[in-house]
Every structure is written in C-alpha cells, then in structure tokens.
Design a protein around this motif. Sequence first.
Motif, PDB file in Angstrom:
ATOM      1  N   LYS A  84       1.099  -1.175  -0.025  1.00  0.00           N
ATOM      2  CA  LYS A  84      -0.047   0.213   0.035  1.00  0.00           C
ATOM      3  C   LYS A  84       0.650   0.954   0.104  1.00  0.00           C
ATOM      4  CE  LYS A  84      -3.967  -2.702   1.938  1.00  0.00           C
ATOM      5  NZ  LYS A  84      -4.430  -2.280   2.643  1.00  0.00           N
ATOM      6  N   ARG A  85       2.496   1.312  -0.365  1.00  0.00           N
ATOM      7  CA  ARG A  85       3.080   1.913   0.010  1.00  0.00           C
ATOM      8  C   ARG A  85       3.753   1.800  -1.460  1.00  0.00           C
ATOM      9  NH1 ARG A  85       7.543   1.429   4.711  1.00  0.00           N
ATOM     10  NH2 ARG A  85       5.451   1.563   5.392  1.00  0.00           N
ATOM     11  N   SER A  86       4.036   3.084  -2.330  1.00  0.00           N
ATOM     12  CA  SER A  86       5.050   3.598  -3.252  1.00  0.00           C
ATOM     13  C   SER A  86       6.150   3.188  -3.043  1.00  0.00           C
ATOM     14  CB  SER A  86       4.969   4.659  -4.164  1.00  0.00           C
ATOM     15  OG  SER A  86       5.578   4.606  -5.184  1.00  0.00           O
ATOM     16  N   TYR A  87       7.513   2.154  -3.523  1.00  0.00           N
ATOM     17  CA  TYR A  87       8.642   2.336  -3.708  1.00  0.00           C
ATOM     18  C   TYR A  87       9.752   2.918  -4.579  1.00  0.00           C
ATOM     19  CZ  TYR A  87       7.910  -0.730   0.302  1.00  0.00           C
ATOM     20  OH  TYR A  87       7.556  -1.788   1.209  1.00  0.00           O
ATOM     21  N   GLY A  88       8.567   3.022  -6.145  1.00  0.00           N
ATOM     22  CA  GLY A  88       9.515   3.846  -7.121  1.00  0.00           C
ATOM     23  C   GLY A  88      10.156   2.764  -8.091  1.00  0.00           C
ATOM     24  N   LEU A  89      10.667   2.133  -7.440  1.00  0.00           N
ATOM     25  CA  LEU A  89      11.428   1.314  -8.096  1.00  0.00           C
ATOM     26  C   LEU A  89      11.156   1.108  -9.466  1.00  0.00           C
ATOM     27  CD1 LEU A  89      11.983  -2.027  -5.666  1.00  0.00           C
ATOM     28  CD2 LEU A  89      13.264  -0.013  -5.841  1.00  0.00           C
ATOM     29  N   GLU A  90      12.698   0.325 -10.877  1.00  0.00           N
ATOM     30  CA  GLU A  90      11.879   0.556 -11.622  1.00  0.00           C
ATOM     31  C   GLU A  90      10.719  -0.580 -11.975  1.00  0.00           C
ATOM     32  OE1 GLU A  90      14.036   2.191 -14.430  1.00  0.00           O
ATOM     33  OE2 GLU A  90      12.929   0.819 -16.025  1.00  0.00           O
ATOM     34  N   GLY A  91      10.420   0.212 -12.784  1.00  0.00           N
ATOM     35  CA  GLY A  91       9.035  -0.826 -13.442  1.00  0.00           C
ATOM     36  C   GLY A  91       7.855  -0.985 -12.535  1.00  0.00           C
ATOM     37  N   GLU A  92       7.973  -0.445 -11.417  1.00  0.00           N
ATOM     38  CA  GLU A  92       6.835  -0.129 -10.508  1.00  0.00           C
ATOM     39  C   GLU A  92       5.412   0.131 -11.379  1.00  0.00           C
ATOM     40  OE1 GLU A  92       6.046   2.841  -6.951  1.00  0.00           O
ATOM     41  OE2 GLU A  92       6.714   1.327  -5.641  1.00  0.00           O
ATOM     42  N   VAL A  93       4.925  -0.724 -11.241  1.00  0.00           N
ATOM     43  CA  VAL A  93       2.677  -0.675 -11.142  1.00  0.00           C
ATOM     44  C   VAL A  93       1.678   0.005  -9.919  1.00  0.00           C
ATOM     45  CG1 VAL A  93       1.394  -2.112 -12.467  1.00  0.00           C
ATOM     46  CG2 VAL A  93       3.765  -2.428 -13.687  1.00  0.00           C
ATOM     47  N   ALA A  94       1.129   0.683 -10.806  1.00  0.00           N
ATOM     48  CA  ALA A  94       0.461   1.106  -9.222  1.00  0.00           C
ATOM     49  C   ALA A  94      -0.791   0.828  -9.526  1.00  0.00           C
ATOM     50  CB  ALA A  94       0.235   2.866  -9.848  1.00  0.00           C
ATOM     51  N   VAL A  95      -1.991   0.552  -8.471  1.00  0.00           N
ATOM     52  CA  VAL A  95      -3.244   0.010  -8.784  1.00  0.00           C
ATOM     53  C   VAL A  95      -4.023   0.489  -7.921  1.00  0.00           C
ATOM     54  CG1 VAL A  95      -4.671  -2.461  -7.775  1.00  0.00           C
ATOM     55  CG2 VAL A  95      -1.750  -2.273  -9.594  1.00  0.00           C
ATOM     56  N   HIS A  96      -5.351   0.967  -8.516  1.00  0.00           N
ATOM     57  CA  HIS A  96      -5.827   1.468  -7.624  1.00  0.00           C
ATOM     58  C   HIS A  96      -7.240   0.216  -6.965  1.00  0.00           C
ATOM     59  CE1 HIS A  96      -9.080   4.369  -5.691  1.00  0.00           C
ATOM     60  NE2 HIS A  96     -10.099   4.252  -6.440  1.00  0.00           N
ATOM     61  N   GLN A  97      -6.830   0.403  -5.613  1.00  0.00           N
ATOM     62  CA  GLN A  97      -7.914  -0.633  -5.362  1.00  0.00           C
ATOM     63  C   GLN A  97      -9.695  -0.009  -4.303  1.00  0.00           C
ATOM     64  OE1 GLN A  97      -6.497  -1.736  -0.911  1.00  0.00           O
ATOM     65  NE2 GLN A  97      -7.574  -3.660  -0.961  1.00  0.00           N
ATOM     66  N   THR A  98     -10.470  -1.141  -4.562  1.00  0.00           N
ATOM     67  CA  THR A  98     -11.395  -0.414  -4.056  1.00  0.00           C
ATOM     68  C   THR A  98     -11.973  -1.215  -3.192  1.00  0.00           C
ATOM     69  OG1 THR A  98     -13.195  -0.943  -6.109  1.00  0.00           O
ATOM     70  CG2 THR A  98     -12.383   1.304  -5.811  1.00  0.00           C
ATOM     71  N   THR A  99     -12.639  -1.203  -2.152  1.00  0.00           N
ATOM     72  CA  THR A  99     -13.404  -2.823  -1.431  1.00  0.00           C
ATOM     73  C   THR A  99     -14.265  -2.242  -1.252  1.00  0.00           C
ATOM     74  OG1 THR A  99     -12.493  -2.040   0.800  1.00  0.00           O
ATOM     75  CG2 THR A  99     -11.290  -3.314  -0.122  1.00  0.00           C
TER      76      THR A  99
END
Length: 192
Positions: A84-99
Amino acid sequence: MLEKLVKSLVEAPVVKKGDYDYFVHPITDGVPLVEANLLQEVAEAVSKFGNMDVDKIVCVEAMGIHLATAISLLTNIPFVVVRKRSYGLEGEVAVHQTTGYSEGELYINGLRRGDRVFLVDDVVSTGGTMTSVIKALQRIETDIVDVMAIIEKGDGREFVEKETGIKVNTLVRANVIDGKVVVEKITAGQHN
Ligand SMILES: O=P(O)(O)OC[C@H]1O[C@H](OP(=O)(O)OP(=O)(O)O)[C@H](O)[C@@H]1O
Ligand SMILES: Nc1nc2[nH]cnc2c(=O)[nH]1
C-alpha cells in the motif's frame, strides 16, 4: 477438511462498516489471535489444492502476508507483497484498489514479464481488490498460473472472473446472514 477454519468462521463476530457486514476472523484480520495450527491447516490446503508450479507467490498487504509466508515456508516458493506504499523501483506498477468499505492505491514491485505467479488473498468479497491486482499482473505480462482466495463472500468471485477472464479458486464460501457468519460451501478447487 478445514475443520478449524469452518469452526472459527461460524463463531466469528460481525461488525458494521457503514452498512457493510464485516466478519472479524484471525485469518482475515489477525485478531483476536492467529493459532499456528489454523494457519497451518489453511496453508496446507492452499498448497494441496493450488497449482504451485510457479516462480513466485503474490499476496496483497496486509492480510495476505501471513498466508503467503506460511505457504512459502511449506513450498519453498518465494513471495512478493503488493504494498500500500510506493517504492518507485524500476517498473513499479500502481493499482487502484476498492473494497466494499475502502479504497486506496496498491503498488507492485518485484515482478517481471514471464514470471509464473500464484496469487493468493484472504477474502474475495466485492472482487475489487483481486480484479485490480489481476489486471495489473496482466499488464506486467506475468503468467498467472493460479488464483486463490481462502474465503469467498458475496458475488465477488464471479465479478473477478467476468472482469479478468481468470478463474478464482476458493477454499470456503461464507456469508453474513442476520449478523452471523454462515459457511455455505467447502470447495477446494475450480468452480465450474
Ligand atoms: O473483494 P474486496 O471487496 O476487494 O475485499 C477483499 C479485500 O479486503 C481486504 O483487504 P483490505 O484492503 O480491507 O485490507 P487489509 O488486507 O489490509 O486488512 C482483504 O484483505 C482483501 O484484500
Ligand atoms: N475480515 C474481513 N475482511 C473482508 N474483506 C472484505 N470483506 C470482508 C469481511 O467481511 N471481513
């Protein structure tokens, strides 16, 4: 089969999150106490019924981590945590989560095109989390060998399958009826 899981589920307290009936259980919440033999029972069932011919187990922070840990120790397969935290590593993919009661961002690091992956989570309820993670795994072009949620609740499993084309296996189906958890089905394997 899965006696400890079923017994503890039907005894699980239910709380309201808004108008969402939320059961509180050791496997899905880490409270009130996670007994090692319950975790062992669940991990053994996952590794027995899941297709573990993969390079990496993928789980979702937070209540997938103890499951992936136990399965990894059983199978010697390494695991990646969708955080649930970004690390910004090469190739990081962000995902929007809804529950059914929350939403936020998830971040995937450590996966590469061609990785054979086993995705595991504790619950599939609305299917929002699993759908968004699977779509991200497809964007990364991993080979999704198997997907399993320990508990299916509501119609989230069908939602995931419709949205992603990926079959979701679950160990038990549980729903909250009149404020109590009812375990409707103990299936360990693909739903037809
Ligand atoms: O099918 P859905 O409606 O998406 O619900 C399932 C998700 O809800 C819970 O995660 P949550 O984000 O509540 O956080 P936690 O795992 O950190 O407790 C659970 O761990 C699943 O990931
Ligand atoms: N513990 C728990 N986690 C959930 N995630 C989505 N729905 C639920 C629920 O009812 N209980």
